[in-house]
Design a protein around this motif. Structure first.
Motif, PDB file in Angstrom:
ATOM      1  N   TYR A   8       0.449  -1.104   0.214  1.00 53.65           N
ATOM      2  CA  TYR A   8       0.040  -0.508   0.194  1.00 53.65           C
ATOM      3  C   TYR A   8       0.940   1.665   0.046  1.00 53.65           C
ATOM      4  CZ  TYR A   8      -4.010   2.560   1.380  1.00 53.65           C
ATOM      5  OH  TYR A   8      -4.875   3.929   1.267  1.00 53.65           O
ATOM      6  N   ILE A   9       2.675   1.158   0.725  1.00 51.83           N
ATOM      7  CA  ILE A   9       2.702   2.149   0.885  1.00 51.83           C
ATOM      8  C   ILE A   9       3.785   2.595  -0.623  1.00 51.83           C
ATOM      9  CG2 ILE A   9       5.050   3.101   2.305  1.00 51.83           C
ATOM     10  CD1 ILE A   9       3.827   1.451   4.426  1.00 51.83           C
ATOM     11  N   LEU A  10       4.160   1.300  -0.937  1.00 50.38           N
ATOM     12  CA  LEU A  10       5.043   1.709  -2.209  1.00 50.38           C
ATOM     13  C   LEU A  10       4.021   2.245  -3.675  1.00 50.38           C
ATOM     14  CD1 LEU A  10       6.980  -1.417  -2.015  1.00 50.38           C
ATOM     15  CD2 LEU A  10       8.017   0.293  -1.798  1.00 50.38           C
ATOM     16  N   ARG A  11       2.777   1.244  -3.286  1.00 51.96           N
ATOM     17  CA  ARG A  11       1.562   2.269  -4.136  1.00 51.96           C
ATOM     18  C   ARG A  11       0.886   3.423  -4.251  1.00 51.96           C
ATOM     19  NH1 ARG A  11      -1.863  -1.948  -3.010  1.00 51.96           N
ATOM     20  NH2 ARG A  11      -0.445  -3.594  -3.996  1.00 51.96           N
ATOM     21  N   MET A  12       1.119   4.333  -3.223  1.00 51.87           N
ATOM     22  CA  MET A  12       0.777   5.123  -2.160  1.00 51.87           C
ATOM     23  C   MET A  12       2.181   6.578  -3.536  1.00 51.87           C
ATOM     24  SD  MET A  12      -1.392   6.561   0.400  1.00 51.87           S
ATOM     25  CE  MET A  12      -0.445   5.105   1.946  1.00 51.87           C
ATOM     26  N   GLN A  13       3.122   6.080  -3.422  1.00 54.40           N
ATOM     27  CA  GLN A  13       4.430   6.866  -3.546  1.00 54.40           C
ATOM     28  C   GLN A  13       4.534   6.627  -4.787  1.00 54.40           C
ATOM     29  OE1 GLN A  13       7.658   4.702  -2.090  1.00 54.40           O
ATOM     30  NE2 GLN A  13       8.339   6.606  -0.669  1.00 54.40           N
ATOM     31  N   ARG A  14       4.396   5.022  -5.365  1.00 60.78           N
ATOM     32  CA  ARG A  14       4.512   5.261  -7.216  1.00 60.78           C
ATOM     33  C   ARG A  14       3.193   5.583  -8.150  1.00 60.78           C
ATOM     34  NH1 ARG A  14       2.922  -0.633  -9.015  1.00 60.78           N
ATOM     35  NH2 ARG A  14       1.176   0.238  -8.388  1.00 60.78           N
ATOM     36  N   ASP A  15       2.240   5.506  -7.489  1.00 62.10           N
ATOM     37  CA  ASP A  15       0.572   5.949  -8.068  1.00 62.10           C
ATOM     38  C   ASP A  15       0.265   7.296  -8.053  1.00 62.10           C
ATOM     39  OD1 ASP A  15       0.888   3.583  -9.513  1.00 62.10           O
ATOM     40  OD2 ASP A  15      -0.931   2.538  -8.213  1.00 62.10           O
ATOM     41  N   HIS A  16       0.936   7.931  -6.596  1.00 65.30           N
ATOM     42  CA  HIS A  16       0.115   9.078  -6.837  1.00 65.30           C
ATOM     43  C   HIS A  16       1.262  10.510  -6.060  1.00 65.30           C
ATOM     44  CE1 HIS A  16      -3.792   8.105  -6.237  1.00 65.30           C
ATOM     45  NE2 HIS A  16      -3.770   7.230  -6.262  1.00 65.30           N
ATOM     46  N   ARG A  20       2.778   8.150   6.152  1.00 63.29           N
ATOM     47  CA  ARG A  20       2.322   8.317   7.615  1.00 63.29           C
ATOM     48  C   ARG A  20       1.305   8.700   8.333  1.00 63.29           C
ATOM     49  NH1 ARG A  20       6.363  10.520   8.782  1.00 63.29           N
ATOM     50  NH2 ARG A  20       7.617   8.116   8.390  1.00 63.29           N
ATOM     51  N   GLU A  21       1.225   9.944   7.608  1.00 69.56           N
ATOM     52  CA  GLU A  21      -0.202  10.334   8.294  1.00 69.56           C
ATOM     53  C   GLU A  21      -1.892   9.712   8.267  1.00 69.56           C
ATOM     54  OE1 GLU A  21      -0.469  15.192   6.743  1.00 69.56           O
ATOM     55  OE2 GLU A  21       1.367  15.192   8.379  1.00 69.56           O
ATOM     56  N   HIS A  22      -1.816   9.635   6.553  1.00 68.28           N
ATOM     57  CA  HIS A  22      -3.005   8.683   6.267  1.00 68.28           C
ATOM     58  C   HIS A  22      -2.838   7.156   6.722  1.00 68.28           C
ATOM     59  CE1 HIS A  22      -6.113   7.595   3.793  1.00 68.28           C
ATOM     60  NE2 HIS A  22      -5.318   6.481   2.952  1.00 68.28           N
ATOM     61  N   LEU A  23      -2.299   6.754   6.927  1.00 66.73           N
ATOM     62  CA  LEU A  23      -2.109   5.416   8.192  1.00 66.73           C
ATOM     63  C   LEU A  23      -2.214   5.507   9.810  1.00 66.73           C
ATOM     64  CD1 LEU A  23       0.957   3.164   6.522  1.00 66.73           C
ATOM     65  CD2 LEU A  23      -1.112   3.060   5.545  1.00 66.73           C
ATOM     66  N   ASP A  24      -1.673   6.923   9.810  1.00 61.96           N
ATOM     67  CA  ASP A  24      -1.791   6.637  11.428  1.00 61.96           C
ATOM     68  C   ASP A  24      -3.753   6.877  11.242  1.00 61.96           C
ATOM     69  OD1 ASP A  24       0.157   5.998  12.168  1.00 61.96           O
ATOM     70  OD2 ASP A  24       0.765   8.220  11.876  1.00 61.96           O
ATOM     71  N   ALA A  25      -4.650   8.210  10.602  1.00 60.01           N
ATOM     72  CA  ALA A  25      -5.417   8.003  10.298  1.00 60.01           C
ATOM     73  C   ALA A  25      -6.739   7.160  10.248  1.00 60.01           C
ATOM     74  CB  ALA A  25      -5.992   9.409   9.282  1.00 60.01           C
ATOM     75  N   LEU A  26      -5.605   5.706   9.684  1.00 60.51           N
ATOM     76  CA  LEU A  26      -6.660   5.066   8.378  1.00 60.51           C
ATOM     77  C   LEU A  26      -6.643   3.749  10.393  1.00 60.51           C
ATOM     78  CD1 LEU A  26      -5.696   3.526   5.777  1.00 60.51           C
ATOM     79  CD2 LEU A  26      -8.016   4.516   6.119  1.00 60.51           C
ATOM     80  N   ALA A  27      -5.853   3.722  10.814  1.00 61.81           N
ATOM     81  CA  ALA A  27      -5.119   3.239  12.629  1.00 61.81           C
ATOM     82  C   ALA A  27      -6.328   3.443  13.893  1.00 61.81           C
ATOM     83  CB  ALA A  27      -4.143   3.347  12.852  1.00 61.81           C
ATOM     84  N   ARG A  28      -6.775   5.423  13.116  1.00 57.89           N
ATOM     85  CA  ARG A  28      -7.543   5.316  14.751  1.00 57.89           C
ATOM     86  C   ARG A  28      -9.023   5.390  14.228  1.00 57.89           C
ATOM     87  NH1 ARG A  28      -3.374   9.769  14.321  1.00 57.89           N
ATOM     88  NH2 ARG A  28      -5.169  10.733  12.638  1.00 57.89           N
TER      89      ARG A  28
END
Length: 255
Positions: free
Chosen positions: A73-81, A89-97
């Motif tokens: 997921y991380i690599l995809r966000m770097q590559r595609d977006h 990190r902020e996005h994943l932290d929000a998902l974790a919450r």
């Protein structure tokens, strides 16, 4: 579906333990979709707190399927977006919450040519007829590509490791330098340590210029064009020689 857990640490069940993978196995799985990924990249993402594999008593990393999914997921966000790690990190932290956050985007989105530059894939394909690189990026794009802050870039510029053109833009070579300086910094090499590398590069460039300078002054335009091709060929050979000499020097040192 991405799991909100930041990693496999603490899962503890016998079933999950049997499913844990070494970093080499993870690398092989990821390379089907991300051919350029390396073990160093995975370790870097761990060091940045983006994934948290378990550790064996001997200290070996063990990744769960959820860890692999998260890495993808991380690599995809770097590559595609074209997202910097801070945003990811902020996005994943929000998902974790448990927050229902939209998929983050960067606006304006970079062109395909710019993505090629950032990924270090442009090579000679991005060069004009006289050897200059056509693709250029702004300061914010360079910071995102190297995943560094303004302070770090300013320090690199103060040591002469990188600098913009007169219009304030950076070419593909500057992007490559920025990414390499950032990578070396993770091993504790500071800009002041890299001044010797910069000086050596300038001396090598001087040697190349001595060879091609007479060709560039020739009246025949074909000869002048040949000068640029010759300069690139000599530069490539010089880089290969430099790498080989460094390897020889390392092997000659006592272990």
């Amino acid at each position: 579906m991405l799991h909100s857990s930041p990693g496999g640490a603490g899962s503890g069940t016998a079933a999950s333990a049997r499913r844990l993978m070494s970093i080499g196995t993870v690398l092989n799985q990821l390379r089907d979709e991300f051919p350029e990924v390396t073990i160093s990249k995975i370790r870097f993402l761990e060091a940045e707190g983006l994934v948290e594999p378990q550790r064996t008593p001997s200290g070996y990393r063990k990744f769960s399927p959820e860890d692999v999914e998260r890495l993808g997921y991380i690599l995809r966000m770097q590559r595609d977006h074209y997202l910097p790690l801070k945003v990811i990190r902020e996005h994943l932290d929000a998902l974790a919450r448990g927050e229902g956050v939209p998929y983050p985007v960067v606006s304006p989105a970079p062109s395909g040519e710019l993505l090629d530059v950032i990924d270090g894939l442009s090579g000679d394909a991005g060069a004009t007829a006289d050897g200059r690189t056509a693709a250029r990026v702004g300061r914010a794009e360079l910071l995102a590509a190297a995943e560094v802050g303004e302070g770090e870039l300013a320090e690199w510029e103060s040591y002469g490791l990188i600098g913009p053109a007169v219009d304030g833009a950076y070419d593909a070579d500057a992007v490559t330098v920025a990414k390499l300086v950032a990578d070396l910094g993770r091993f504790g090499l500071e800009p002041r340590h890299l001044r010797a590398v910069k000086a050596a590069a300038e001396r090598e460039a001087g040697l190349v210029e001595q060879v091609v300078a007479p060709l560039r002054l020739h009246r025949n335009p074909q000869t002048r064009a040949h000068a640029e091709a010759t300069a690139r060929e000599i530069a490539a050979l010089s880089v290969r020689l430099h790498a080989a000499l460094v390897q020889c020097a390392l092997r000659a040192r006592p272990s």
